[in-house]
Design a protein around this motif. Structure first.
Motif, mmCIF file in Angstrom:
data_model
loop_
_atom_site.group_PDB
_atom_site.id
_atom_site.type_symbol
_atom_site.label_atom_id
_atom_site.label_comp_id
_atom_site.label_asym_id
_atom_site.label_seq_id
_atom_site.Cartn_x
_atom_site.Cartn_y
_atom_site.Cartn_z
ATOM 1 N N LEU A 5 49.318 47.285 48.140
ATOM 2 C CA LEU A 5 50.379 46.378 47.857
ATOM 3 C C LEU A 5 51.075 46.532 46.517
ATOM 4 N N ASP A 6 50.165 46.881 45.443
ATOM 5 C CA ASP A 6 50.521 47.033 44.284
ATOM 6 C C ASP A 6 51.271 48.521 44.079
ATOM 7 N N GLY A 7 50.846 49.428 45.103
ATOM 8 C CA GLY A 7 51.801 50.602 45.101
ATOM 9 C C GLY A 7 53.164 50.354 45.643
ATOM 10 N N VAL A 8 53.267 49.527 46.849
ATOM 11 C CA VAL A 8 54.798 49.018 47.388
ATOM 12 C C VAL A 8 55.306 48.287 46.123
ATOM 13 N N ILE A 9 54.865 47.394 45.429
ATOM 14 C CA ILE A 9 55.506 46.685 44.385
ATOM 15 C C ILE A 9 56.207 47.555 43.352
ATOM 16 N N GLY A 10 55.303 48.621 42.986
ATOM 17 C CA GLY A 10 55.720 49.564 42.091
ATOM 18 C C GLY A 10 56.832 50.537 42.556
ATOM 19 N N GLY A 11 56.748 50.766 43.632
ATOM 20 C CA GLY A 11 58.133 51.499 44.459
ATOM 21 C C GLY A 11 59.438 50.980 44.520
ATOM 22 N N LEU B 55 51.961 37.008 42.582
ATOM 23 C CA LEU B 55 50.992 37.143 43.586
ATOM 24 C C LEU B 55 49.534 36.798 43.197
ATOM 25 N N GLY B 56 49.360 36.755 42.065
ATOM 26 C CA GLY B 56 48.005 36.335 41.337
ATOM 27 C C GLY B 56 46.902 37.562 41.264
ATOM 28 N N GLU B 57 47.337 38.582 41.069
ATOM 29 C CA GLU B 57 46.519 39.680 40.790
ATOM 30 C C GLU B 57 46.185 39.976 39.611
ATOM 31 N N PRO B 58 44.704 39.922 39.193
ATOM 32 C CA PRO B 58 44.489 39.983 37.720
ATOM 33 C C PRO B 58 44.641 41.133 36.924
ATOM 34 N N THR B 59 44.407 42.458 37.746
ATOM 35 C CA THR B 59 44.771 43.951 37.178
ATOM 36 C C THR B 59 45.407 44.564 37.912
ATOM 37 N N PRO B 60 46.859 44.255 38.297
ATOM 38 C CA PRO B 60 47.630 45.273 39.177
ATOM 39 C C PRO B 60 48.116 46.552 38.155
ATOM 40 N N LEU B 61 46.987 47.394 38.290
ATOM 41 C CA LEU B 61 47.205 48.665 37.620
ATOM 42 C C LEU B 61 48.193 49.501 38.135
ATOM 43 N N LEU B 62 47.990 49.643 39.729
ATOM 44 C CA LEU B 62 48.947 50.583 40.444
ATOM 45 C C LEU B 62 50.363 50.401 40.543
ATOM 46 N N SER B 63 50.739 48.953 40.294
ATOM 47 C CA SER B 63 52.115 48.675 40.246
ATOM 48 C C SER B 63 52.742 49.053 38.991
ATOM 49 N N ILE B 64 52.027 49.556 38.064
ATOM 50 C CA ILE B 64 52.821 50.228 36.799
ATOM 51 C C ILE B 64 52.744 51.408 36.988
ATOM 52 N N MET C 47 53.467 58.299 47.087
ATOM 53 C CA MET C 47 52.172 57.831 46.412
ATOM 54 C C MET C 47 51.372 56.781 46.922
ATOM 55 N N THR C 48 52.344 55.586 47.610
ATOM 56 C CA THR C 48 51.708 54.539 48.344
ATOM 57 C C THR C 48 50.871 54.968 49.457
ATOM 58 N N ILE C 49 51.350 55.970 50.348
ATOM 59 C CA ILE C 49 50.685 56.434 51.286
ATOM 60 C C ILE C 49 49.377 56.929 50.954
ATOM 61 N N GLY C 50 49.418 57.757 49.831
ATOM 62 C CA GLY C 50 48.065 58.422 49.271
ATOM 63 C C GLY C 50 46.892 57.009 48.679
ATOM 64 N N ILE C 51 47.713 55.975 48.407
ATOM 65 C CA ILE C 51 46.882 55.016 48.120
ATOM 66 C C ILE C 51 46.224 54.373 49.303
ATOM 67 N N LEU C 52 47.054 53.948 50.200
ATOM 68 C CA LEU C 52 46.667 53.558 51.525
ATOM 69 C C LEU C 52 45.500 54.350 52.106
ATOM 70 N N LEU C 53 45.781 55.848 52.381
ATOM 71 C CA LEU C 53 44.815 56.473 52.865
ATOM 72 C C LEU C 53 43.575 56.289 52.217
ATOM 73 N N SER C 54 43.717 56.501 50.847
ATOM 74 C CA SER C 54 42.320 56.202 49.875
ATOM 75 C C SER C 54 41.457 54.829 50.248
ATOM 76 N N GLU C 55 42.490 53.749 50.405
ATOM 77 C CA GLU C 55 41.615 52.477 50.625
ATOM 78 C C GLU C 55 41.095 52.580 52.094
ATOM 79 N N ILE C 56 41.780 53.156 52.967
ATOM 80 C CA ILE C 56 41.259 53.300 54.446
ATOM 81 C C ILE C 56 39.865 53.953 54.364
ATOM 82 N N ALA C 57 39.937 55.113 53.786
ATOM 83 C CA ALA C 57 38.560 55.995 53.784
ATOM 84 C C ALA C 57 37.629 55.129 52.876
ATOM 85 N N VAL C 58 37.948 54.530 51.716
ATOM 86 C CA VAL C 58 36.932 53.742 51.134
ATOM 87 C C VAL C 58 36.361 52.482 52.001
#
Length: 357
Positions: free
Chosen positions: A142-148, A41-50, A75-86
Protein backbone atom coordinates in the motif's frame (compact mmCIF):
# COMPACT_ATOMS: atom_id res chain seq x y z
CA UNK A 1 44.62 21.91 -11.25
CA UNK A 2 42.97 25.14 -10.11
CA UNK A 3 41.37 25.57 -13.54
CA UNK A 4 39.95 22.03 -13.44
CA UNK A 5 38.47 22.68 -10.00
CA UNK A 6 36.92 25.93 -11.21
CA UNK A 7 35.36 24.14 -14.20
CA UNK A 8 34.02 21.42 -11.93
CA UNK A 9 32.52 23.99 -9.56
CA UNK A 10 30.84 25.86 -12.43
CA UNK A 11 29.43 22.65 -13.89
CA UNK A 12 28.24 21.49 -10.47
CA UNK A 13 26.61 24.84 -9.69
CA UNK A 14 24.87 24.88 -13.06
CA UNK A 15 23.66 21.31 -12.57
CA UNK A 16 22.29 22.16 -9.14
CA UNK A 17 20.50 25.26 -10.43
CA UNK A 18 18.98 23.33 -13.32
CA UNK A 19 17.82 20.57 -10.98
CA UNK A 20 16.17 22.90 -8.45
CA UNK A 21 12.62 22.52 -9.89
CA UNK A 22 13.01 18.73 -9.89
CA UNK A 23 14.26 18.78 -6.29
CA UNK A 24 11.25 20.85 -5.21
CA UNK A 25 8.84 18.53 -7.03
CA UNK A 26 10.41 15.40 -5.52
CA UNK A 27 10.43 16.81 -1.97
CA UNK A 28 6.75 17.81 -2.18
CA UNK A 29 5.76 14.39 -3.59
CA UNK A 30 7.77 12.48 -0.98
CA UNK A 31 6.32 14.51 1.91
CA UNK A 32 2.79 14.21 0.52
CA UNK A 33 3.13 10.44 0.34
CA UNK A 34 4.52 10.27 3.87
CA UNK A 35 1.85 12.60 5.26
CA UNK A 36 -1.04 10.63 3.73
CA UNK A 37 0.27 7.25 4.84
CA UNK A 38 1.26 8.45 8.32
CA UNK A 39 -1.52 10.82 9.35
CA UNK A 40 -4.44 9.57 7.25
CA UNK A 41 -3.81 5.80 7.27
CA UNK A 42 -2.01 5.76 10.60
CA UNK A 43 1.18 4.00 9.48
CA UNK A 44 4.04 4.73 11.89
CA UNK A 45 6.92 4.37 9.37
CA UNK A 46 5.71 4.64 5.73
CA UNK A 47 9.24 4.35 4.32
CA UNK A 48 8.28 2.93 0.94
CA UNK A 49 5.78 5.70 0.18
CA UNK A 50 8.78 8.06 0.16
CA UNK A 51 11.23 5.84 -1.72
CA UNK A 52 8.75 4.92 -4.48
CA UNK A 53 7.75 8.56 -5.00
CA UNK A 54 11.39 9.69 -5.18
CA UNK A 55 12.49 6.89 -7.50
CA UNK A 56 9.46 7.32 -9.81
CA UNK A 57 10.17 11.01 -10.38
CA UNK A 58 13.96 11.12 -10.21
CA UNK A 59 16.16 13.45 -12.27
CA UNK A 60 15.67 11.70 -15.59
CA UNK A 61 15.39 13.70 -18.81
CA UNK A 62 12.28 11.67 -19.67
CA UNK A 63 9.58 12.92 -17.29
CA UNK A 64 6.62 11.57 -19.26
CA UNK A 65 3.69 10.45 -17.09
CA UNK A 66 3.80 7.01 -18.74
CA UNK A 67 7.42 6.57 -17.60
CA UNK A 68 6.54 7.67 -14.06
CA UNK A 69 3.59 5.25 -14.06
CA UNK A 70 5.68 2.38 -15.44
CA UNK A 71 8.37 2.95 -12.82
CA UNK A 72 5.87 3.17 -9.96
CA UNK A 73 3.98 0.05 -11.10
CA UNK A 74 7.19 -1.93 -11.55
CA UNK A 75 8.46 -1.03 -8.09
CA UNK A 76 5.10 -1.71 -6.45
CA UNK A 77 4.89 -5.13 -8.08
CA UNK A 78 8.41 -5.87 -6.84
CA UNK A 79 7.30 -4.94 -3.32
CA UNK A 80 4.16 -7.07 -3.64
CA UNK A 81 6.10 -10.12 -4.85
CA UNK A 82 8.55 -9.71 -1.99
CA UNK A 83 5.74 -9.49 0.56
CA UNK A 84 4.09 -12.60 -0.88
CA UNK A 85 7.39 -14.51 -0.74
CA UNK A 86 8.06 -13.43 2.84
CA UNK A 87 4.50 -14.37 3.83
CA UNK A 88 4.75 -17.83 2.23
CA UNK A 89 8.37 -18.80 2.85
CA UNK A 90 9.60 -16.57 5.66
CA UNK A 91 12.98 -14.84 5.76
CA UNK A 92 16.26 -16.67 5.30
CA UNK A 93 19.25 -17.11 3.03
CA UNK A 94 17.58 -19.09 0.26
CA UNK A 95 14.43 -16.95 0.48
CA UNK A 96 16.59 -13.88 -0.01
CA UNK A 97 18.14 -15.42 -3.13
CA UNK A 98 14.69 -16.34 -4.48
CA UNK A 99 13.28 -12.85 -3.90
CA UNK A 100 16.34 -11.26 -5.52
CA UNK A 101 15.96 -13.43 -8.63
CA UNK A 102 12.20 -12.87 -8.94
CA UNK A 103 12.51 -9.12 -8.35
CA UNK A 104 15.25 -8.69 -10.96
CA UNK A 105 13.25 -10.74 -13.48
CA UNK A 106 10.15 -8.61 -12.90
CA UNK A 107 12.18 -5.41 -13.20
CA UNK A 108 13.70 -6.46 -16.51
CA UNK A 109 10.22 -7.32 -17.77
CA UNK A 110 8.94 -3.83 -17.01
CA UNK A 111 11.91 -1.74 -18.15
CA UNK A 112 15.04 -2.04 -20.29
CA UNK A 113 16.92 0.51 -18.16
CA UNK A 114 19.70 -1.23 -16.17
CA UNK A 115 19.32 1.19 -13.24
CA UNK A 116 15.62 0.38 -12.89
CA UNK A 117 16.33 -3.20 -11.81
CA UNK A 118 18.62 -1.95 -9.03
CA UNK A 119 15.97 0.53 -7.85
CA UNK A 120 13.28 -2.17 -7.68
CA UNK A 121 15.64 -4.53 -5.89
CA UNK A 122 16.34 -1.93 -3.20
CA UNK A 123 12.59 -1.67 -2.50
CA UNK A 124 12.34 -5.47 -2.30
CA UNK A 125 15.29 -5.70 0.10
CA UNK A 126 13.62 -3.14 2.36
CA UNK A 127 10.65 -5.48 2.53
CA UNK A 128 12.79 -8.51 3.35
CA UNK A 129 15.41 -7.06 5.68
CA UNK A 130 13.52 -4.32 7.56
CA UNK A 131 11.13 -5.57 10.28
CA UNK A 132 7.50 -5.62 9.15
CA UNK A 133 5.54 -2.53 10.25
CA UNK A 134 2.35 -2.62 12.26
CA UNK A 135 -0.77 -2.91 10.12
CA UNK A 136 -0.73 -6.24 8.33
CA UNK A 137 1.37 -8.23 5.84
CA UNK A 138 0.75 -6.05 2.78
CA UNK A 139 0.91 -2.58 4.27
CA UNK A 140 4.19 -1.92 2.46
CA UNK A 141 2.55 -2.65 -0.89
CA UNK A 142 0.00 0.00 0.00
CA UNK A 143 2.91 2.34 0.74
CA UNK A 144 4.25 1.68 -2.76
CA UNK A 145 0.86 2.46 -4.29
CA UNK A 146 0.68 5.73 -2.34
CA UNK A 147 4.17 6.71 -3.49
CA UNK A 148 3.30 6.00 -7.13
CA UNK A 149 0.04 7.94 -6.95
CA UNK A 150 1.63 11.05 -5.44
CA UNK A 151 4.43 10.88 -8.06
CA UNK A 152 1.81 10.91 -10.83
CA UNK A 153 -0.10 13.75 -9.17
CA UNK A 154 3.12 15.74 -8.85
CA UNK A 155 3.79 15.23 -12.57
CA UNK A 156 0.38 16.72 -13.40
CA UNK A 157 -0.08 19.35 -10.67
CA UNK A 158 3.54 20.35 -9.97
CA UNK A 159 5.17 19.82 -13.36
CA UNK A 160 8.69 20.88 -14.20
CA UNK A 161 8.89 23.49 -16.94
CA UNK A 162 8.63 21.29 -20.06
CA UNK A 163 10.28 23.87 -22.30
CA UNK A 164 13.49 24.33 -20.35
CA UNK A 165 15.02 20.89 -20.92
CA UNK A 166 13.78 20.70 -24.52
CA UNK A 167 15.16 24.15 -25.35
CA UNK A 168 18.51 23.36 -23.72
CA UNK A 169 18.80 20.14 -25.74
CA UNK A 170 17.79 21.97 -28.92
CA UNK A 171 20.46 24.61 -28.34
CA UNK A 172 23.09 21.92 -27.79
CA UNK A 173 22.20 20.27 -31.10
CA UNK A 174 22.07 23.52 -33.06
CA UNK A 175 25.28 24.86 -31.53
CA UNK A 176 27.06 21.67 -32.62
CA UNK A 177 25.55 22.12 -36.10
CA UNK A 178 26.97 25.65 -36.27
CA UNK A 179 30.36 24.42 -35.08
CA UNK A 180 30.54 21.74 -37.80
CA UNK A 181 29.74 24.36 -40.43
CA UNK A 182 32.39 26.69 -39.02
CA UNK A 183 35.03 23.97 -39.15
CA UNK A 184 34.02 22.95 -42.67
CA UNK A 185 34.17 26.54 -43.88
CA UNK A 186 37.67 26.94 -42.47
CA UNK A 187 38.82 23.62 -43.92
CA UNK A 188 37.52 24.43 -47.42
CA UNK A 189 38.96 27.94 -47.35
CA UNK A 190 42.42 26.73 -46.28
CA UNK A 191 42.49 23.33 -47.98
CA UNK A 192 42.97 21.84 -44.50
CA UNK A 193 42.29 18.09 -44.49
CA UNK A 194 42.88 17.81 -40.72
CA UNK A 195 40.20 20.42 -39.96
CA UNK A 196 37.83 18.70 -42.35
CA UNK A 197 38.40 15.36 -40.60
CA UNK A 198 37.64 16.98 -37.23
CA UNK A 199 34.40 18.41 -38.63
CA UNK A 200 33.42 14.97 -39.90
CA UNK A 201 34.17 13.39 -36.51
CA UNK A 202 32.00 15.99 -34.75
CA UNK A 203 29.18 15.48 -37.27
CA UNK A 204 29.29 11.73 -36.68
CA UNK A 205 28.76 12.21 -32.92
CA UNK A 206 25.81 14.55 -33.39
CA UNK A 207 23.08 11.95 -33.13
CA UNK A 208 23.31 11.73 -29.33
CA UNK A 209 22.38 15.40 -28.65
CA UNK A 210 19.75 15.25 -31.41
CA UNK A 211 18.20 12.15 -29.82
CA UNK A 212 18.36 13.85 -26.41
CA UNK A 213 16.45 16.76 -27.92
CA UNK A 214 13.78 14.37 -29.23
CA UNK A 215 13.48 12.66 -25.83
CA UNK A 216 13.18 15.98 -23.97
CA UNK A 217 10.62 17.24 -26.48
CA UNK A 218 8.48 14.09 -26.26
CA UNK A 219 8.55 14.36 -22.48
CA UNK A 220 7.62 18.05 -22.57
CA UNK A 221 4.70 17.41 -24.93
CA UNK A 222 3.41 14.52 -22.82
CA UNK A 223 3.42 16.61 -19.64
CA UNK A 224 1.94 19.69 -21.33
CA UNK A 225 -0.96 17.65 -22.73
CA UNK A 226 -2.16 16.52 -19.31
CA UNK A 227 -1.17 19.42 -17.06
CA UNK A 228 -3.71 22.27 -16.95
CA UNK A 229 -0.90 24.65 -15.99
CA UNK A 230 1.27 23.91 -19.03
CA UNK A 231 -1.26 23.32 -21.79
CA UNK A 232 -0.73 26.84 -23.09
CA UNK A 233 2.79 25.84 -24.16
CA UNK A 234 1.56 23.13 -26.53
CA UNK A 235 1.66 25.29 -29.73
CA UNK A 236 5.24 26.36 -28.94
CA UNK A 237 6.30 22.76 -28.32
CA UNK A 238 4.57 21.51 -31.46
CA UNK A 239 6.47 24.14 -33.46
CA UNK A 240 9.69 22.94 -31.88
CA UNK A 241 8.84 19.36 -32.83
CA UNK A 242 8.56 20.43 -36.48
CA UNK A 243 11.93 22.18 -36.13
CA UNK A 244 13.47 19.04 -34.65
CA UNK A 245 12.22 16.87 -37.50
CA UNK A 246 13.78 19.23 -40.05
CA UNK A 247 17.06 19.53 -38.14
CA UNK A 248 17.33 15.76 -37.76
CA UNK A 249 17.25 15.52 -41.57
CA UNK A 250 19.60 18.50 -41.87
CA UNK A 251 22.12 16.72 -39.64
CA UNK A 252 22.01 13.65 -41.87
CA UNK A 253 22.64 15.75 -44.96
CA UNK A 254 25.39 17.74 -43.22
CA UNK A 255 27.20 14.46 -42.55
CA UNK A 256 27.05 13.74 -46.27
CA UNK A 257 28.53 17.17 -47.01
CA UNK A 258 31.24 16.66 -44.38
CA UNK A 259 32.20 13.29 -45.88
CA UNK A 260 32.39 14.80 -49.36
CA UNK A 261 34.49 17.70 -48.08
CA UNK A 262 36.89 15.39 -46.28
CA UNK A 263 37.33 13.31 -49.44
CA UNK A 264 37.60 16.39 -51.65
CA UNK A 265 40.31 18.04 -49.55
CA UNK A 266 42.67 15.09 -49.72
CA UNK A 267 44.33 16.93 -52.61
CA UNK A 268 45.09 19.87 -50.28
CA UNK A 269 43.52 22.42 -52.65
CA UNK A 270 41.39 25.22 -51.15
CA UNK A 271 37.79 25.72 -52.35
CA UNK A 272 37.02 29.32 -51.33
CA UNK A 273 33.79 29.49 -53.36
CA UNK A 274 32.28 26.55 -51.48
CA UNK A 275 33.74 27.89 -48.23
CA UNK A 276 31.84 31.16 -48.72
CA UNK A 277 28.57 29.24 -49.06
CA UNK A 278 29.30 27.16 -45.96
CA UNK A 279 30.12 30.35 -44.00
CA UNK A 280 26.78 31.88 -44.98
CA UNK A 281 25.08 28.65 -43.94
CA UNK A 282 26.82 28.96 -40.59
CA UNK A 283 25.46 32.50 -40.18
CA UNK A 284 21.93 31.34 -40.94
CA UNK A 285 22.20 28.35 -38.61
CA UNK A 286 23.43 30.61 -35.83
CA UNK A 287 20.39 32.85 -36.29
CA UNK A 288 18.21 29.74 -36.16
CA UNK A 289 19.82 28.78 -32.86
CA UNK A 290 19.38 32.33 -31.55
CA UNK A 291 15.67 32.19 -32.42
CA UNK A 292 15.05 30.13 -29.28
CA UNK A 293 15.61 33.27 -27.25
CA UNK A 294 14.59 35.79 -29.93
CA UNK A 295 11.92 34.52 -32.31
CA UNK A 296 12.57 37.47 -34.64
CA UNK A 297 15.81 35.79 -35.74
CA UNK A 298 14.00 33.02 -37.61
CA UNK A 299 12.85 35.17 -40.57
CA UNK A 300 16.41 36.51 -40.84
CA UNK A 301 17.73 32.95 -41.01
CA UNK A 302 15.19 32.10 -43.70
CA UNK A 303 16.23 35.13 -45.76
CA UNK A 304 19.86 33.94 -45.74
CA UNK A 305 18.87 30.41 -46.76
CA UNK A 306 16.58 31.66 -49.55
CA UNK A 307 19.34 33.85 -50.97
CA UNK A 308 21.73 30.90 -50.91
CA UNK A 309 19.48 28.23 -52.36
CA UNK A 310 18.68 30.31 -55.44
CA UNK A 311 22.31 30.41 -56.54
CA UNK A 312 23.37 26.87 -55.72
CA UNK A 313 24.01 26.02 -59.36
CA UNK A 314 27.24 23.98 -59.55
CA UNK A 315 28.11 25.58 -62.91
CA UNK A 316 27.88 29.03 -61.35
CA UNK A 317 29.60 28.26 -58.04
CA UNK A 318 32.38 26.10 -59.51
CA UNK A 319 32.46 26.83 -63.27
CA UNK A 320 35.94 25.32 -63.72
CA UNK A 321 35.66 22.70 -60.99
CA UNK A 322 35.83 18.95 -61.33
CA UNK A 323 32.86 16.61 -61.06
CA UNK A 324 33.72 16.12 -57.38
CA UNK A 325 33.73 19.89 -56.84
CA UNK A 326 30.31 20.17 -58.40
CA UNK A 327 29.15 17.15 -56.39
CA UNK A 328 29.64 18.88 -53.04
CA UNK A 329 27.57 21.83 -54.28
CA UNK A 330 24.81 19.42 -55.27
CA UNK A 331 25.02 17.84 -51.81
CA UNK A 332 24.12 21.23 -50.34
CA UNK A 333 20.70 21.21 -52.07
CA UNK A 334 18.88 18.83 -49.67
CA UNK A 335 20.65 20.47 -46.73
CA UNK A 336 19.29 23.90 -47.71
CA UNK A 337 15.80 22.46 -48.17
CA UNK A 338 15.92 20.98 -44.66
CA UNK A 339 17.11 24.27 -43.16
CA UNK A 340 14.37 26.20 -44.94
CA UNK A 341 11.83 23.74 -43.53
CA UNK A 342 13.35 24.33 -40.10
CA UNK A 343 12.40 28.00 -40.43
CA UNK A 344 8.78 26.99 -41.06
CA UNK A 345 8.71 26.88 -44.87
CA UNK A 346 6.81 24.06 -46.55
CA UNK A 347 9.05 21.47 -48.19
CA UNK A 348 7.41 21.90 -51.59
CA UNK A 349 8.02 25.66 -51.47
CA UNK A 350 11.66 25.12 -50.47
CA UNK A 351 12.24 22.66 -53.29
CA UNK A 352 10.82 25.09 -55.84
CA UNK A 353 13.54 27.59 -54.90
CA UNK A 354 16.31 25.24 -56.05
CA UNK A 355 17.96 26.31 -59.32
CA UNK A 356 16.85 24.45 -62.43
CA UNK A 357 19.63 22.13 -63.56
Amino acid sequence: MRGAVALWLRASTRRLAESSPAIAQIVVAAMAGYAFAHWVLGEPTPLLSITVAVASLGFKRDARPVRVLRTAVGMTIGILLSEIAVHLFGVGFWQLALITAVTLAAARFFSAEPGFAATVLVQAMLVVLVPAPVGGPFVRTLDGVIGGVVALLATVLLPRDPRREATRAAKDSLDSFVEVLRMLGTALRDGDIAQSAQALDLARTSQAPTDAWASSLDSALSVARISPFLRRYLPELETQRTLHASMDLAWRNLRVVARRAEYLLRDGVARPAVADIITQLETGAQLLSDSFTDVEQRPAARAIFVALVRRLDPEVVMPTGTARDKGIVMALHPLLVDLLCATGMAQSDAQRLLPAL
